[in-house]
Motif scaffolding. Sequence first.
Motif, PDB file in Angstrom:
ATOM      1  N   ASN A 326      94.748 -36.729 -17.499  1.00  0.00           N
ATOM      2  CA  ASN A 326      94.866 -37.019 -16.071  1.00  0.00           C
ATOM      3  C   ASN A 326      95.930 -36.172 -15.404  1.00  0.00           C
ATOM      4  N   VAL A 329      94.412 -32.836 -14.827  1.00  0.00           N
ATOM      5  CA  VAL A 329      93.432 -32.900 -13.744  1.00  0.00           C
ATOM      6  C   VAL A 329      94.138 -32.960 -12.393  1.00  0.00           C
ATOM      7  N   ILE A 364      92.075 -26.193 -23.241  1.00  0.00           N
ATOM      8  CA  ILE A 364      92.524 -24.809 -23.066  1.00  0.00           C
ATOM      9  C   ILE A 364      92.757 -24.611 -21.567  1.00  0.00           C
TER      10      ILE A 364
ATOM     11  N   ILE B 185      84.932 -28.816 -19.826  1.00  0.00           N
ATOM     12  CA  ILE B 185      85.225 -30.065 -19.116  1.00  0.00           C
ATOM     13  C   ILE B 185      84.042 -30.504 -18.255  1.00  0.00           C
ATOM     14  N   TYR B 206      88.785 -25.423 -19.762  1.00  0.00           N
ATOM     15  CA  TYR B 206      88.885 -25.690 -18.331  1.00  0.00           C
ATOM     16  C   TYR B 206      88.286 -24.505 -17.585  1.00  0.00           C
ATOM     17  N   TRP B 392      83.344 -27.138  -4.305  1.00  0.00           N
ATOM     18  CA  TRP B 392      84.363 -26.358  -5.014  1.00  0.00           C
ATOM     19  C   TRP B 392      83.707 -25.256  -5.825  1.00  0.00           C
ATOM     20  N   PRO B 439      87.197 -37.197 -16.394  1.00  0.00           N
ATOM     21  CA  PRO B 439      88.004 -37.353 -15.191  1.00  0.00           C
ATOM     22  C   PRO B 439      87.392 -36.619 -13.981  1.00  0.00           C
ATOM     23  N   TRP B 440      87.776 -37.068 -12.808  1.00  0.00           N
ATOM     24  CA  TRP B 440      87.300 -36.424 -11.585  1.00  0.00           C
ATOM     25  C   TRP B 440      88.056 -35.117 -11.374  1.00  0.00           C
ATOM     26  N   VAL B 441      87.538 -34.056 -11.981  1.00  0.00           N
ATOM     27  CA  VAL B 441      88.186 -32.747 -11.818  1.00  0.00           C
ATOM     28  C   VAL B 441      88.081 -32.312 -10.360  1.00  0.00           C
TER      29      VAL B 441
END
Lengths: 370, 517
Positions: A326, A329, A364, B185, B206, B392, B439-441
């Motif tokens: 989190n 993020v 990463i 992700i 990511y 995005w 999670p809410w990226v």
Amino acid sequence: MKLGFIVNPIAGMGGKVGLKGTDGMEILEKARRLGAYPEAPKKAKKALKLLTPLINDIEILTYPGKMGEDEAIALGFNPKVLGEKKDIVGPDDTEEAARKMLDMDIDLLLFAGGDGTARNIYNVVGDKVPVLGIPAGVKIHSAVYANHPRSAGEVALKYLKGELTRIREAEVMDIDEAAFRKEQVTAKLYGYMKVPFEQQLVQSLKAGRPEEEESARDSIADRVVAEMKPDVLYIIGSGTSTRPIMEKLGLPNTLLGIDIVKNKKIVASDVSEREILEHIEGRKAKIIVTVIGGQGYIFGRGNQQLSGNVIRKIGIDNIRIIATKNKLVSLGGQPILVDTGDDKVNNMFNRYMRVVTSYNEEIIYKVKGL
Amino acid sequence: MAKLKIRENYHQARWDEPIIYELSTPGERGILVPEPEPEIKNKAGDVLLNLPESMCRKEEPNLPEISQKQVLAHYLHLSQETLGSNLNNDISQGTCTMKYNPRINEKLAGLIHHVHPLQDESTMQGLLAINYKFEHFLKEISGMDKFTLQPGGGSHAVYTAASIIRAYHESNGELEQRDEIITTIFSHPCDAATPATAGFKVVTLYPNEETGIPDLEALEEAVSERTAAVFITNPEDTGIYNREIDKFVQTVQNAGALCFYDQANANGMLGITRAREAGFDMCHFNVHKTFGTPHGCSGPGSGALGVREHLVRFLPVPTVEFDGEKYYLDYDKPESIGKVRGFFGVAPVTLKAYSWVMMLGAEGLKEVAEISVLNNNYLQKKVEEIPGVGTWYAEGRRRLEQVRYNWIELEEETGVGTDDIMRRIGDYGIQHYWTSHHPWVVPEPFTLEPCETYSKVDLEEYAAVLKKIAEEARKDSEFVKASPHKCASHNIAKPEELNDPEKWAITWRAYLRKHKK
Ligand SMILES: Cc1ncc(COP(=O)(O)O)c(C=O)c1O
């Protein structure tokens, strides 16, 4: 229910006229001359307005004039006003107000300001009662602030109605303003305060639920401990994310400083850069660091002891970054930052690195040296 | 052409229906089972006495006691409080590939209800043939060499893939060394969760903040001699297609690891591109998505897992084979990971999917992909015109079959966020949308996927409703935040209780224990 309500009326004045903060009377004068007008009272009112449904159920304790009284009365509250009215108020008044309110057993302290104000409150309140910040200052690095004034009001309302009962620890951070105005950034982690938790409304710095964050940090610590090798020095950075590592080892932890561990025993606590350099000379060492604050720094904010020199000696491959998912993020896709003040060292970090996010998981993530 | 209509005056039934246990009256019965006739009773004795002790309850089950009429009324009321499975404007369920499931296939599936999987093979040749042929279609569509239809859903197939990867590295003596799997992700969470269940550590990439997909450089940082495999979805949740996927696969395979392609949702590429050409070792399809069979409560699901030649020996048993004359079940795979589920697949789903493919043919499958992408591009244009909506990553680049949008701008302006809008959509008689996996990226997310079965008017209706709600948010944010106003149920009074193990209750017994103390 008793609500403490403090407004730092001059918070935020510097921002509009391009100054970086309003801490210090001289700067305030300059801001006034440049045409700044008080922002904070308006924002504080925006938040407090949401509490009007509780007008008959809560007692508001506040300070005279623009420090809270005016805002509360304008909204129809009938606050109990402590302290003497003054023409010019400063950080001492914020602290004095907090002290008086603490003595009167408040349930929640709602305050408006920026990082400087949060520090003042922290100096007095520490973790004794829950607090919640209404963001009104130029600098908001501290996680004790809600996303915007409206959400501060919403969280306070829910907390006072007993609908929110969960509390999390949130960072109090500040940048040295005198240095900041000279384009040198040195931020410090001052400590943690207790903040009511509501997923969507509190600063996104660490948006996870407290239990979830806690168990994630716990699981990260298990991984770090499991990876520890004999005779290697582990330099444990500051912050709540590294704390469980020390807890698992049964060692004393310096929340705001750097500790050194070897063979699961403490070697030195709260060390300076020089001490670190002495300890690692000719030895194998690893650094365990986490992302501090909302902007995603791992070096250069709140841990200046881990200098360019230290990192150079230890080597980038011996750095283990840890952070809950989190927390990553909440960086909103921005890279993790490094600002050691040493360009060569900063440059080494322009790459992807592994971040431990739980016992079995790594992410990463992009790192950027300034 | 049909005309666009926003159902402003929609109102859902609200029965304020009690939980069935609350309708229970002791002694009330729906049916009275007749006692056996004395003659039968004398002959057969008490048949229940033959039940093994271990199978007998010690106490009576706690079931509601309720008359037939009450039961029927209860379920009628509940059904009236739904939007109707499969018959709504479901383009909102991004990543779920909701499409209309032709009724004729449900009829066909009804024809095999009398077949039992333990019957002799010779008596179910037709069913085995359909299995075999459907597998053949999947091989053509993906380029894989062999499939298993045994898994009962997508995540189950992905778990099976992880188990096969484990067996593969074990057979090479490398399992201990190769304990990491790599995913991204924005791949489906099961691409991380099921390998973790199979005992692997997970390394997640990511995305690059501009392109929205991970850089090759990020993958290179992740790949090592510890890598067992990569599990990846493409296009990812964002709808962005990774055009360098073959390079990803190469990088991973060069390190001695395997590549699994999560093609649960293959709607954007049927007949256009194949896992094989990108170099993948294995892939899976959610039959209950891409191949036109129902989801969720209308299920069951099915996850078809395909592998290349070098992994065939690890597939679950039995596989369905053909010896030139008859179809048979092959259990002879000494290195098989074993069974992941009973028998050889979810037979009715396989039958429906087979029928679906036969109705479309090769050209039709390709058209499915083309229309899905076209629908999505059209909807994206419409949705992005709504002030307050953002997308995005990869600005200006087209998505494939779905898009992850966001309401960041609207939320900042009005305080109305994605959850508020989602609830309000129900007031217009259409399905609320899927936000995002956690999670809410992407903050304030919503994900739309207009499959091939929706019309232009459906797309326009959805976009028009979103636009209208954004306007409402600007006019009266509190009204939107307090929504829904016309649905069967209102807001959850204490949403935080959903997160709290002390409070949540998914059975009547748990409810009594936690809330009625
Ligand atoms: C890309 C992807 N992979 C896997 C799955 C998992 O499928 P299932 O829900 O059948 O387990 C889904 C479904 O949500 C998906 O979208």
